[in-house]
Enzyme design. Structure first.
Site, PDB file in Angstrom:
ATOM      1  N   GLU A 184      37.931  51.605  66.557  1.00 35.88           N
ATOM      2  CA  GLU A 184      37.020  50.498  66.238  1.00 35.88           C
ATOM      3  C   GLU A 184      35.597  50.804  66.697  1.00 35.88           C
ATOM      4  O   GLU A 184      35.010  50.067  67.490  1.00 35.88           O
ATOM      5  CB  GLU A 184      37.530  49.189  66.842  1.00 35.88           C
ATOM      6  CG  GLU A 184      38.867  48.749  66.239  1.00 35.88           C
ATOM      7  CD  GLU A 184      39.306  47.345  66.621  1.00 35.88           C
ATOM      8  OE1 GLU A 184      38.833  46.820  67.640  1.00 35.88           O
ATOM      9  OE2 GLU A 184      40.137  46.769  65.899  1.00 35.88           O
ATOM     10  N   GLU A 237      46.184  49.147  62.251  1.00 37.57           N
ATOM     11  CA  GLU A 237      46.477  47.996  63.102  1.00 37.57           C
ATOM     12  C   GLU A 237      46.539  46.766  62.226  1.00 37.57           C
ATOM     13  O   GLU A 237      45.702  46.593  61.332  1.00 37.57           O
ATOM     14  CB  GLU A 237      45.377  47.764  64.148  1.00 37.57           C
ATOM     15  CG  GLU A 237      45.406  48.694  65.315  1.00 37.57           C
ATOM     16  CD  GLU A 237      44.397  48.313  66.384  1.00 37.57           C
ATOM     17  OE1 GLU A 237      44.124  47.110  66.577  1.00 37.57           O
ATOM     18  OE2 GLU A 237      43.871  49.243  67.027  1.00 37.57           O
TER      19      GLU A 237
HETATM   20  C1  BGP Z   1      42.007  45.633  68.230  1.00 36.75           C
HETATM   21  C2  BGP Z   1      42.109  46.763  69.243  1.00 36.75           C
HETATM   22  C3  BGP Z   1      43.402  46.858  69.947  1.00 36.75           C
HETATM   23  C4  BGP Z   1      44.159  45.577  70.083  1.00 36.75           C
HETATM   24  C5  BGP Z   1      44.036  44.626  68.940  1.00 36.75           C
HETATM   25  C6  BGP Z   1      44.551  43.241  69.203  1.00 36.75           C
HETATM   26  O1  BGP Z   1      40.726  45.134  68.161  1.00 36.75           O
HETATM   27  O2  BGP Z   1      41.873  48.018  68.659  1.00 36.75           O
HETATM   28  O3  BGP Z   1      43.219  47.591  71.115  1.00 36.75           O
HETATM   29  O4  BGP Z   1      44.389  45.125  71.309  1.00 36.75           O
HETATM   30  O5  BGP Z   1      42.733  44.512  68.485  1.00 36.75           O
HETATM   31  O6  BGP Z   1      43.642  42.545  69.984  1.00 36.75           O
HETATM   32  P1  BGP Z   1      44.059  41.697  71.225  1.00 36.75           P
HETATM   33  O7  BGP Z   1      44.803  42.633  72.109  1.00 36.75           O
HETATM   34  O8  BGP Z   1      42.823  41.244  71.829  1.00 36.75           O
HETATM   35  O9  BGP Z   1      44.919  40.617  70.716  1.00 36.75           O
END
Ligand code: BGP
Length: 479
Positions: free
Chosen positions: A176, A378
Site C-alpha cells: 500500500e 487483500e
Molecule cells: C490494509 C493493510 C493490512 C491490513 C488491512 C486490514 O490496509 O495492508 O496490513 O491490516 O488493511 O486493515 P485493518 O487491520 O486495519 O483492519
C-alpha cells in the site's frame, strides 16, 4: 466468455508485523510497528519513542507465527492454498537497517518458512516491506524522509533476492505504497516520526517531507525491480496499492470533478509512476497548489522509467463517496481514507462500506488503464467472531462477504480483465493494522488471542475455512 485461469492463484495474505510475534528473537531488531501500542475503533494507537514498561505492544507477540509456522502452513495447505502472501520483517535481516552484514538467524527463519510452503506446492508471494521498517532508520534519518534509506533498502533487497532466488518468484516492493499520500502514512508506511506526533491517527504532518519520502520509495521500488529484471529474470515484480474507489456523491459536475481528483491522487498517483515509469501530469498542479517541491537527484527519472512493475496488485475492502461541499452528509470510516456515506451500501462494524460490485468496477478501471495482469492481494471482512463452546465459529457473514466479492471478480474476468489470483486478507486471525486490535478478525482460522494480550494461541477452523476449501477445489465454481 472468459473464466478464471486454470492456474488461478488462490490463497491468503498476512504481514510479518501483524502475525509473526517473536519481535526480539534470534537477533531481530525493533521495527516501527513494534513501537505502536494497542488501540480501538475509537481510541487511536499510540506511537512511543522508547519502550514503556507495562504497556501492551500487540505486534510483539501477535499470534506467534514464528513458533507456529508449521502448524499454520499445514492449515493453509489443508484449504488448498496455491499461494501464500507474506512479508519479510526487514529487522530480522538487518536489525537496525544499517548493518553491513545480514543476520543469518533471520535469513534461516524465512528459509524454513518458504521450504514449508514449497513442500505443499504453495508459492510464496513476498512483500518486501509491509508497514514496517527498522526503527533504527526512523531514529537515524526520520525514516524514508532520508534518501539514505534507498541504499539500506537495496542492500536488504540484494540479500533476500540472492538468498531466496530459487524459492520465491513473486515479489511486491511496498505494501500500500499510496498510504504515503495521506498523513496517516507518515509513520505507518514511511517510518516518519515528526516532533510532536503521539498517536497514529493525528500525526504531525509535513507534506513536503512526506512526498519527498514517497519519492525515495518510488526510486527504491524501481531500483529493486530493475535489479530483479537484470539479475533474476525468473522473478515477477509487482506493486501494491490500497484502492479505495471513490464515487461522486451526486451527478453534479462539481462532485464528479472532486471524485476524479481524489481518484487521481489517492488511487492512481503511485501506480502511474510504478507502472508507467513517470510522475503523472495531474500531480504537477497538486504539488504547486500545496507548495510541494520534489527534489530529484540526477538519474532518478531514468530509474523510474527502468523500474516498471510486471504486474499490479491491490487491496480492496470498500468504496467511498466524494462531494465538493460535503456539508450535510454523514461521513464514514475507512482504512486509509473515510468519505461520505453511500445510501446503497451497508458498512462493517468498523464502518467500512461493503461494495462487491465496486470490485468489478475497480478491476475494469485498473486493467483498462494499464493492461498488465492484476491480482487482488487483500480483501475481507474484519468482524467480531464468537467462538462456540465446541470451538467452532459460524462466520456466515464472512462467507457472504467473500462470496459476493469472488462473484464480482468472476464478472470482471468475463469483462476481459486478466486476473492472476486472489489472497484474502488475514487468512488467519491477526493484529489489526489500523487499531492494533485482535477483536477485528478476518481469518478462516480463529486464534485464541485477545485484545488484552491473553489467550492460549490455539488455532481453530471456522466455518469459512471449509467453505473456502471448496471454493479453491472447484476453482471458484462452487461459491
Ligand atoms: C490494509 C493493510 C493490512 C491490513 C488491512 C486490514 O490496509 O495492508 O496490513 O491490516 O488493511 O486493515 P485493518 O487491520 O486495519 O483492519
Amino acid at each position: 466468455m472468459r473464466e478464471l485461469r486454470p492456474d488461478f492463484l488462490w490463497g491468503g495474505a498476512v504481514a510479518a508485523n501483524q502475525y509473526e510475534g517473536a519481535w526480539d528473537v534470534d537477533g531481530k531488531g525493533p521495527s516501527t510497528s513494534d513501537m505502536c501500542t494497542n488501540g480501538t475503533h475509537t481510541t487511536p494507537k499510540r506511537i512511543t519513542r522508547e519502550w514503556e514498561e507495562g504497556t501492551l505492544y500487540p505486534s510483539r507477540e501477535a499470534i506467534d507465527f514464528y513458533h507456529h509456522y508449521k502448524e499454520d502452513i499445514a492449515l493453509f495447505a489443508e484449504m488448498g492454498f496455491k499461494v501464500f502472501r507474506l512479508s519479510i520483517a526487514w529487522t530480522r535481516i538487518f536489525p537496525t537497517g544499517m548493518e553491513e552484514e545480514p543476520n543469518e538467524a533471520g535469513l534461516a527463519f524465512y528459509d524454513r518458512v518458504f521450504d514449508e510452503c514449497l513442500k505443499y506446492g504453495m508459492e510464496p508471494l513476498v512483500t518486501i516491506s509491509h508497514y514496517e521498517m527498522p526503527f533504527g532508520l526512523t531514529k537515524a534519518y526520520n525514516g524514508w524522509a532520508g534518501r539514505e534509506c534507498i541504499d539500506h533498502f537495496m542492500r536488504y533487497c540484494q540479500v533476500i533476492f540472492d538468498r531466496y532466488q530459487n524459492k520465491v518468484k513473486y515479489w511486491l516492493t511496498f505494501n500500500e505504497i499510496n498510504a504515503g499520500v495521506q498523513s496517516m502514512g507518515n509513520f505507518l508506511s514511511l517510518g516518519i516520526l515528526n516532533e510532536g506526533t503521539e498517536n497514529f491517527v493525528n500525526q504531525v504532518d509535513i507534506p513536503q517531507l512526506r512526498f519527498q519520502g514517497l519519492h525515495h520509495q518510488f526510486v527504491a521500488s524501481a531500483k529493486a525491480v530493475k535489479l530483479a529484471h537484470e539479475k533474476y529474470p525468473q522473478f515477477l515484480m509487482g506493486n501494491m496499492i490500497c484502492f479505495i474507489t471513490s464515487y461522486p456523491f451526486t451527478c453534479n459536475p462539481d462532485d464528479i470533478l472532486e471524485a476524479q481528483k481524489q481518484m487521481q491522487m489517492t488511487n492512481w498517483f503511485c501506480s502511474d509512476i510504478q507502472v508507467r515509469g513517470e510522475y503523472p501530469a495531474y500531480a504537477e498542479r497538486y504539488f504547486e497548489e500545496k507548495q510541494i517541491r520534489i527534489h530529484m537527484e540526477p538519474g532518478d527519472e531514468e530509474i523510474l522509467r527502468e523500474g516498471c512493475v510486471d504486474f499490479y496488485t491491490f487491496s480492496y475492502y470498500m468504496s467511498t463517496c466524494v462531494a465538493k461541499n460535503p456539508t450535510d452528509e454523514a461521513s464514514v470510516a475507512g482504512n486509509l481514507a473515510g468519505g461520505l456515506k453511500n445510501p446503497y451500501l451497508k458498512a462493517s462494524d468498523w464502518g467500512w462500506q461493503i461494495d462487491p460490485k465496486g470490485l468489478r468496477y475497480t478491476l475494469n478501471e485498473i486493467y483498462n488503464r494499464y493492461n498488465i495482469p492484476l491480482m487482488v492481494v487483500e480483501n475481507g471482512l474484519g468482524a467480531k467472531d464468537i467462538l462456540n463452546p465446541d470451538k467452532t465459529v459460524d462466520d456466515d457473514y464472512r462467507i457472504n462477504y467473500l462470496r459476493q466479492h469472488i462473484e464480482q471478480m468472476k464478472e470482471a474476468v468475463a469483462d476481459g480483465v486478466d486476473l492472476m489470483g486472489y489472497t484474502p486478507w488475514g487468512c488467519i486471525d491477526l493484529v489489526s493494522a489500523s487499531t492494533g486490535e485482535m477483536a477485528k478478525r478476518y481469518g478462516f482460522i480463529y486464534v485464541d488471542k485477545y485484545d488484552d494480550g491473553t489467550g492460549t494461541l490455539e488455532r481453530y477452523r471456522k466455518k469459512s475455512f471449509y467453505w473456502y476449501q471448496k471454493v479453491i477445489q472447484t476453482n471458484g465454481a462452487e461459491l
